[in-house]
Every structure is written in structure tokens, then in C-alpha cells.
Motif scaffolding. Structure first.
Motif, mmCIF file in Angstrom:
data_model
loop_
_atom_site.group_PDB
_atom_site.id
_atom_site.type_symbol
_atom_site.label_atom_id
_atom_site.label_comp_id
_atom_site.label_asym_id
_atom_site.label_seq_id
_atom_site.Cartn_x
_atom_site.Cartn_y
_atom_site.Cartn_z
ATOM 1 N N ALA A 17 59.608 57.201 39.806
ATOM 2 C CA ALA A 17 60.702 57.989 39.228
ATOM 3 C C ALA A 17 60.599 59.461 39.616
ATOM 4 N N GLY A 18 59.413 59.970 39.848
ATOM 5 C CA GLY A 18 59.237 61.364 40.198
ATOM 6 C C GLY A 18 59.480 61.696 41.656
ATOM 7 N N LEU A 19 59.760 60.697 42.465
ATOM 8 C CA LEU A 19 60.011 60.941 43.885
ATOM 9 C C LEU A 19 61.363 61.609 44.096
ATOM 10 N N GLY A 20 61.433 62.445 45.098
ATOM 11 C CA GLY A 20 62.709 63.056 45.470
ATOM 12 C C GLY A 20 63.623 62.028 46.113
ATOM 13 N N THR A 21 64.853 62.391 46.281
ATOM 14 C CA THR A 21 65.859 61.478 46.832
ATOM 15 C C THR A 21 65.500 61.015 48.238
ATOM 16 N N ASP A 22 65.082 61.939 49.089
ATOM 17 C CA ASP A 22 64.732 61.567 50.468
ATOM 18 C C ASP A 22 63.541 60.618 50.500
ATOM 19 N N ALA A 23 62.554 60.888 49.675
ATOM 20 C CA ALA A 23 61.366 60.028 49.632
ATOM 21 C C ALA A 23 61.722 58.646 49.104
ATOM 22 N N ARG A 24 62.596 58.568 48.107
ATOM 23 C CA ARG A 24 63.011 57.256 47.567
ATOM 24 C C ARG A 24 63.781 56.455 48.632
ATOM 25 N N ARG A 25 64.641 57.137 49.370
ATOM 26 C CA ARG A 25 65.385 56.446 50.433
ATOM 27 C C ARG A 25 64.427 55.959 51.519
ATOM 28 N N TRP A 26 63.470 56.825 51.875
ATOM 29 C CA TRP A 26 62.497 56.428 52.894
ATOM 30 C C TRP A 26 61.689 55.223 52.413
ATOM 31 N N LEU A 27 61.236 55.257 51.169
ATOM 32 C CA LEU A 27 60.433 54.157 50.634
ATOM 33 C C LEU A 27 61.231 52.861 50.559
ATOM 34 N N THR A 28 62.485 52.960 50.203
ATOM 35 C CA THR A 28 63.344 51.769 50.173
ATOM 36 C C THR A 28 63.483 51.177 51.577
ATOM 37 N N ALA A 29 63.688 52.035 52.576
ATOM 38 C CA ALA A 29 63.799 51.556 53.965
ATOM 39 C C ALA A 29 62.462 51.002 54.459
ATOM 40 N N ALA A 30 61.367 51.660 54.086
ATOM 41 C CA ALA A 30 60.041 51.177 54.503
ATOM 42 C C ALA A 30 59.727 49.835 53.861
ATOM 43 N N ARG A 31 60.132 49.683 52.612
ATOM 44 C CA ARG A 31 59.918 48.401 51.918
ATOM 45 C C ARG A 31 60.730 47.289 52.578
ATOM 46 N N ALA A 32 61.969 47.587 52.941
ATOM 47 C CA ALA A 32 62.796 46.592 53.634
ATOM 48 C C ALA A 32 62.184 46.244 54.985
ATOM 49 N N SER A 33 61.648 47.229 55.671
ATOM 50 C CA SER A 33 60.984 47.005 56.958
ATOM 51 C C SER A 33 59.756 46.119 56.783
ATOM 52 N N ALA A 34 58.983 46.382 55.728
ATOM 53 C CA ALA A 34 57.785 45.579 55.473
ATOM 54 C C ALA A 34 58.155 44.153 55.083
ATOM 55 N N THR A 35 59.195 44.001 54.281
ATOM 56 C CA THR A 35 59.635 42.661 53.870
ATOM 57 C C THR A 35 60.085 41.854 55.086
ATOM 58 N N ALA A 36 60.797 42.514 56.018
ATOM 59 C CA ALA A 36 61.266 41.854 57.241
ATOM 60 C C ALA A 36 60.152 41.711 58.268
ATOM 61 N N ARG A 37 59.004 42.344 57.996
ATOM 62 C CA ARG A 37 57.856 42.351 58.903
ATOM 63 C C ARG A 37 58.234 42.898 60.279
ATOM 64 N N THR A 39 58.091 45.425 63.402
ATOM 65 C CA THR A 39 56.895 45.855 64.114
ATOM 66 C C THR A 39 56.403 47.229 63.673
ATOM 67 N N ASP A 40 57.262 48.023 63.060
ATOM 68 C CA ASP A 40 56.855 49.369 62.666
ATOM 69 C C ASP A 40 56.426 49.496 61.207
ATOM 70 N N TRP A 41 56.318 48.413 60.469
ATOM 71 C CA TRP A 41 55.963 48.537 59.052
ATOM 72 C C TRP A 41 54.554 49.100 58.875
ATOM 73 N N GLU A 42 53.641 48.810 59.795
ATOM 74 C CA GLU A 42 52.283 49.336 59.677
ATOM 75 C C GLU A 42 52.269 50.853 59.883
ATOM 76 N N LEU A 43 53.140 51.350 60.737
ATOM 77 C CA LEU A 43 53.262 52.801 60.916
ATOM 78 C C LEU A 43 53.802 53.451 59.647
ATOM 79 N N ARG A 44 54.726 52.781 59.009
ATOM 80 C CA ARG A 44 55.272 53.310 57.758
ATOM 81 C C ARG A 44 54.215 53.291 56.654
ATOM 82 N N PHE A 45 53.307 52.314 56.702
ATOM 83 C CA PHE A 45 52.182 52.271 55.767
ATOM 84 C C PHE A 45 51.360 53.556 55.901
ATOM 85 N N ALA A 46 51.082 53.936 57.130
ATOM 86 C CA ALA A 46 50.303 55.149 57.378
ATOM 87 C C ALA A 46 51.094 56.409 57.027
ATOM 88 N N GLU A 47 52.380 56.364 57.195
ATOM 89 C CA GLU A 47 53.252 57.519 56.985
ATOM 90 C C GLU A 47 53.552 57.789 55.507
#
Length: 136
Positions: A17-37, A39-47
Motif C-alpha cells: 500500500a505504501g508504494l508509489g503509483t509507478d512502483a505499483r504499476r511496475w510490480l504489477t507488470a513484473a508479476r504478470a511477467s513472472a506468472t507468464a514465465r 524470459t526477463d522475469w529473473e531480471l525483474r527479480f533483481a530490479e
């Protein structure tokens, strides 16, 4: 007819809840990337630390690992190649991963019983007999 649009990040857990709007959008996209597996989800893990901030990085990485459901080899690689913060997140995520997903070294939580030490013999050792006691 009324169309209700929910924000794409509405399904993020309350700990974000404390995340800013940009961070929440990024996390939502990263989560979708990880769910779809993707190739870049591991980079998003590090990021995650840079995008979500250090206070939310562990939770974000755990969320990505739970979404990706990686195999044991990938979990091991993320741990061994990761920074201290990434390693901590892998360890935090282990409880939520399937048994098959966990590296074999982490599957059993049982530790061997501590070995009892043999009682010392009351008989003095040969070295003790030859060494004078400093307190006599």
C-alpha cells in the motif's frame, strides 16, 4: 450500463500500500511477467530493489517468486548469483514454494539431533601428570 475499471494493481497484497503509483504499476507488470514465465522475469527479480525501494524489495521479490513458481535449478541460481538482498528474498520465499521447487538441500527442515559429548574421564591424562599446575 456502468463500466467499472479497477486499477491493474488492485490485486496486490496490502503490504504494498505504501508504494508509489509507478512502483505499483511496475510490480504489477513484473508479476504478470513472472506468472507468464517470460524470459526477463529473473531480471525483474533483481530490479525489484531499485523499482520498489529497499523497504518493499523483499516482499516484491517473494511475490515474483511465488508468481513464477521456478524450478529448483532456477531458485538455486537466483540464490548463488544474487546479492545479499536477493538471497534473503529467496530464503524468505522458500516456505511458499512447492517441495519440488525447493533445492534438494532445503527440502528437509529436520536437523540431526545434537551429539552428546562423552563425559570426561576423571583420570588425569599423561600430559597433565607431567605439567605442573600454575596455581599450586
Amino acid at each position: 450500463m456502468t463500466v467499472v475499471h479497477t486499477p491493474p494493481d488492485a490485486d496486490l497484497p496490502g503490504e504494498f500500500a505504501g508504494l508509489g503509483t509507478d512502483a505499483r504499476r511496475w510490480l504489477t507488470a513484473a508479476r504478470a511477467s513472472a506468472t507468464a514465465r517470460d524470459t526477463d522475469w529473473e531480471l525483474r527479480f533483481a530490479e525489484a530493489g531499485r523499482r520498489c525501494g529497499t523497504e518493499h524489495a523483499d516482499a516484491a521479490r517473494v511475490l515474483l517468486l511465488a508468481a513464477a513458481r521456478p524450478d529448483a535449478e532456477t531458485v538455486t541460481l537466483l540464490y548463488h548469483r544474487g546479492t545479499a538482498a536477493e538471497r534473503r528474498a529467496v530464503l524468505l520465499a522458500l516456505d511458499g514454494l512447492d517441495t519440488e521447487t525447493r533445492p534438494s538441500s532445503c527440502r528437509s527442515r529436520r536437523t540431526p539431533a545434537p551429539q552428546r559429548h562423552q563425559p570426561r574421564s576423571s583420570a588425569p591424562s599423561p600430559l597433565r601428570a607431567r605439567t605442573p599446575d600454575a596455581h599450586q
